[in-house]
Design a protein around this motif. Structure first.
Motif: not given
Lengths: 497, 474
Positions: A168, A174, A177, B1, B6-7, B10, B182, B451-452, B455-460, B462
């Motif tokens: 996926y 992250h 930007y 887990m 992502q899971l 959907p 959102i 939303l954008l 997507i850009v500034f979200g912390i995701y 490692e």
């Protein structure tokens, strides 16, 4: 009825939202997606269509990246593309070829073999797995999924953690930007940015390039992907050539490359092991190998490239496209490569006399900004005049001081003795502006300087400043300062990007 | 887990589609099966506790219904509650701590409220075990609440089994709930996870810092906890809403509260109302004189502290809140604090909101610190080591995990959140209903923007596992 109307309006709103989201997020993704840099395989330009006219693909580890694709274009008109990354493993190489073939129809694929028998493949480490997600920059596709599932299987990646992340694939990292560069928005030189940066070092210790008659096994994964690559090229009717660049490799590596040579022979695939060709191409380990005794340096890369250029033309009749329409980008890349080489030459020169000779030869090609400021006449030893004599500046420039901008040898602007002046010129790619303040003045709203992209290139406040700028590629070729009485004839230089 | 976004998203989409396809009578059954499945794949320990809790709730309420004798009913009520509370305590304080199932603290309270409500006759005992099990195991609320009531959820499940397909796929409802999700994701990924970097950095090395930094750490944690849990509640609310199940709004701009009492009406509402209904009121509430009222309040908060965690620090946290409320009650009773908060002018409300935040945030130090000892050391250091000059030293100021760019992103997002909290609370609306009033153009632009932004500034990636919410640890 009202409810139906409400639902319809909401549906229209939803559709508008989705369309706007797709448009905006696509634009955002184009900027934010990791494109790969000089040490990574860069697929982004392939996806953007820059590879579609290429005749030859060079692919493999960083050893393939040390070749000079720009020279192939300059000398033979061969339109080539390189997908090479540091320690790029064979599975990534194979699936990169599949991806490349979706966007281009090359006549020859040159696969570099150093990493095919990679010992790491038997005991993969986490770094290996991480490389697939980011560096190779694959777009989501069936091909990518095949690579991901093969890696999960081959390296027993836990499905719930690394496995699911691979399958996926989230295209963004992250804090991407915070590392955006101009390259993320404007692809000026797609082939050049795909190439690995050239190395200029030479070995610091004695070493020797040898050959061996031994054979050693290669990893099952390596063998499997080598077979797949051979099969794929046969199916697509593309000529596959394997090659291995020269370096003082250990015995096992030599023996493993011999095994690859045997496999190539069995399949009627040419294999060029440059360890056997060092004399023929005039490869001298002392001048052509990099300090790491693993990669070739620029000089070595040029020799191998030259050999391969001739080889490709003689054996596969690769056409010279230098005058053909649709290949302008290769010309632009070549020009950028030459500018970068010139930049390198300038930066290596610290002596005023040598520098001014180099400078004199480039005046008709670039924009040159010359600024005399402060007390530049006192105790002069003639260094400043010696540089000015080589440029077509106004006769009274040394006397009056100020700034002269030469554009490809012609005067674009002259401050003409004004103490305070401001000038701005917009090029296609950047704005150059000059704000000069009389010394001691505190009223000016500007900070004293010569600005390109708002970066000040005034280095020396008492003497001459020269900035050489390529406006078509937006590259500052060099920026130096000269004192009225320089220390041992040396230039003043700041680190520039 | 835990299940990652992502899971999850959907899966929600697939479940929604399945609900649409299957015969309407089995929708709840399908939802139950999928709730168990999702709970199972979360990788929880002691999976069986969840269905067992449902069975206990159903069996005890059915037994109470069948039995005529009040004493027998009472015996069943107390024994079933004892079993549930015993289970909670066992999983918290004994050797089986590591085998605790996910969300036990949440669904156990749901079970208790259901059994109590059936006993008191507040709701009718449900004959169909399917609905009771689904009430306990409903996947949007099972892991971290909101702690729902049978009286709210069970009729909605029944409605789900009878509503038309058209109602199930009502575009207005689906879009509104998507907006809530959102917004929740925005608050979680952009704000909460960014703040957690600061609070974790400062709390883990608190001994290096002085007053200013430790205050920043405490404020960061207070905001992080709110954003994290509020975001979770929004996401749960949105997902449940997708299935036409309305669940409780768990937060109402709590940091705009004008007193700690007010705060508890607006923070983790499902828990505070549960404690009110099943602890405070059964203890006698305010019906047995002022002294008992104070005591009952205090006991309720002590229980709240125990519910939150096993350490002494949670008990201290509960006691602090108990004390705050007791003092506020006392001040109100003697006329030093206004009871009718609507009569307080803006300036007064503003100052009281700050005082309330300071009090609540001070108590959060016990919540966040690994132990009471550490919390005390943190507080001592906060009051004794001066470091005000750090406000002039930008290199140090931006060295707590977030650089200036990150701080600017955080401030922008916090302003959006504060604005949204203010307008939604003022008008008593949810995010989606407030946006509805603003018209479709603003709604589309606002939703697209956040939303954008996410997507850009979200912390995701490692550093932070985005799927773990702070309250899941309780």
């Amino acid at each position: 009825m009202i409810k139906n109307k409400q639902a319809l309006l909401r549906l229209i709103e939803l559709i508008a939202f989705i369309i706007a989201f797709i448009i905006l997020s696509t634009q955002l993704m184009n900027a934010l997606v990791i494109k790969g840099h000089s040490s990574e395989a860069r697929m982004y330009d392939v996806y953007e269509g820059y590879a579609q006219n290429s005749d030859v693909l060079f692919i493999g580890s960083s050893h393939a990246g040390q070749l000079v694709g720009r020279n192939l274009w300059r000398d033979y008109g061969i339109a080539s593309y390189t997908i090479a990354g540091n320690s790029q493993p064979i599975d990534v190489t194979y699936h990169s070829i599949v991806e490349f073939l979706k966007h281009s129809d090359p006549k020859v694929i040159m696969v570099e073999t150093a990493l095919i028998p990679d010992d790491n493949m038997e005991t993969p480490d986490t770094e290996y797995e991480g490389r697939i997600q980011s560096d190779a920059a694959f777009r989501y596709s069936v091909n990518y999924l095949k690579l991901a599932s093969a890696q999960i299987k081959n390296f027993n990646l836990p499905l719930k953690t690394e496995g699911i992340q691979l399958l996926y694939k989230w295209p963004l990292m992250h804090d991407r930007y915070s590392s955006l560069t101009k390259d993320d928005f404007v692809i000026d030189t797609p082939y050049l940015v795909s190439d690995t940066l050239p190395l200029y070092s030479v070995p610091e210790e004695e070493a020797e390039i040898v050959t061996s008659e031994e054979r050693a096994p290669i990893s099952d994964i390596g063998r499997n992907y080598l077979d797949k690559t051979i099969k794929l090229c046969k199916e697509k009717n593309i000529q596959l050539v394997l090659f291995h660049t020269p370096y003082p490799a250990p015995e096992t590596t030599l023996a493993q490359q011999n095994t690859i040579s045997d496999i190539a022979a069995e399949n009627n695939v040419p294999f060029i092991d440059f360890n056997y060709l060092v004399d023929e191409i005039g490869f001298d380990i002392h001048t052509d190998q990099a300090r790491d005794l693993n990669h070739v340096n620029l000089s070595g890369g040029e020799k191998i490239t030259d050999y391969l250029g001739k080889y490709l033309i003689e054996n596969y009749g690769i056409k010279d496209h230098r005058q053909d329409p649709g290949y302008e980008t290769w010309d632009k890349d070549l020009k950028a490569w030459q500018v970068l080489q010139l930049k390198e030459s300038f930066e290596k020169t610290n002596n005023i006399a040598e520098w001014s000779d180099l400078f004199a030869g480039q005046l008709s090609n670039y924009m040159v900004i010359l600024t005399l400021s402060g007390d530049y006449t006192s105790e002069s030893d003639g260094s400043i005049q010696s540089i000015l004599e080589k440029a077509p500046v106004p006769e009274d420039f040394y006397e009056k001081g100020g700034t002269v901008i030469l554009y490809r040898g012609n005067i674009l602007y002259y401050s003409g003795g004004c103490e305070t002046y401001s000038y701005s010129h917009k090029f296609e790619n950047a704005v150059v502006s000059i704000d000069r303040v009389a010394s001691g003045s505190e009223d000016s709203p500007f900070e004293d300087g010569i600005y390109i992209w708002n970066e000040n290139y005034i280095i020396n406040s008492d003497g001459l400043n020269v900035t050489i700028y390529d406006d078509s590629l937006d590259i500052v070729v060099d920026s130096i300062g000269v004192d009225a009485c320089p220390d041992e004839g040396k230039l003043i230089r700041n680190e520039i990007d | 887990m835990f299940i990652t976004y992502q899971l999850l998203f959907p899966l929600v989409f697939i479940i929604l589609l399945l609900e649409f396809i299957v015969p309407k009578k089995i929708r709840s059954f399908l939802l139950l099966a999928l709730s168990f499945f999702l709970y199972y794949i979360c990788g929880t320990a002691s999976f069986y506790i969840l269905p067992a809790m449902g069975v206990v709730s159903y069996a005890s309420t059915m037994a109470m219904k069948k039995l005529g004798s009040q004493t027998a009913k009472k015996v069943i009520l107390f024994s079933s509650i004892t079993v549930i509370v015993g289970l909670m305590l066992a999983f918290r304080y004994t050797g089986i701590k590591n085998a605790a199932p996910l969300g036990l603290s949440f669904f156990a309270l749901e079970a208790i409220s259901y059994i109590s409500d059936c006993y008191t006759g507040k709701i009718e005992t449900e004959n169909n075990p399917l609905y009771v099990l689904l009430y306990i195991a409903f996947f949007p609320t099972v892991i971290s609440g909101p702690i729902e009531r049978g009286g709210n959820l069970i009729p909605q499940f029944k409605k789900l089994d009878s509503c038309s397909r058209k109602d199930l796929l009502d575009i207005n409802r689906l879009c509104d709930n998507a907006i809530i999700i959102i917004f929740g994701m925005f608050v979680k990924l952009v704000i909460a996870d960014r703040l957690s970097i600061v609070s974790n950095t400062i709390f883990s090395t608190y001994y290096r810092y002085g007053t200013t930094v430790l205050i920043i750490g405490a404020i960061s944690f207070g905001m992080q906890l709110y954003c994290d849990f509020m975001a979770y509640s929004h996401i749960a609310l949105g997902i449940a809403g997708m299935f036409n199940i309305g669940i409780m709004d768990n937060f109402k701009a709590p940091y705009l509260s004008v007193s700690v009492t007010d705060f508890w009406r607006r923070w983790h509402i499902s828990l505070s109302s549960w404690l009110r209904d099943y602890v405070y009121i059964p203890l006698g509430g305010n019906r047995k004189g002022k002294l008992r009222k104070y005591l009952n309040t205090f006991i309720t908060f002590v229980i709240s502290g125990i519910w939150h965690g096993s350490g002494l620090s949670f008990l201290v946290w509960g006691c602090l809140h108990g004390l705050y409320i007791m003092i506020e009650n006392l001040l109100t009773d003697i006329g030093l604090m206004k009871k009718d908060k609507s009569s307080i002018p803006f300036g007064g409300r503003f100052l009281r909101a700050i005082v309330t935040f300071v009090l609540v945030d001070f108590a959060w130090i016990f919540f966040k610190a690994d132990s009471t000892k550490i919390a005390c050391a943190y507080i001592k250091q906060m009051f004794t080591v001066k470091d005000f000059w750090i406000l002039s030293d930008m290199n140090k100021f931006f060295s707590f995990g977030l650089g200036i760019q990150e701080v600017l992103i955080l401030i922008t997002a916090l302003l959006i959140l504060a604005g949204m909290d203010f307008v939604t609370y003022k008008n008593n609306l949810r995010v989606d209903s407030w946006l509805k009033i603003q018209g479709p153009v603003f709604r589309v632009i606002f939703t697209l923007a956040i939303l954008l932004f996410t997507i850009v500034f979200g912390i995701y990636g490692e550093t932070v596992d985005p799927a773990t919410f702070y309250y899941m640890s309780f």
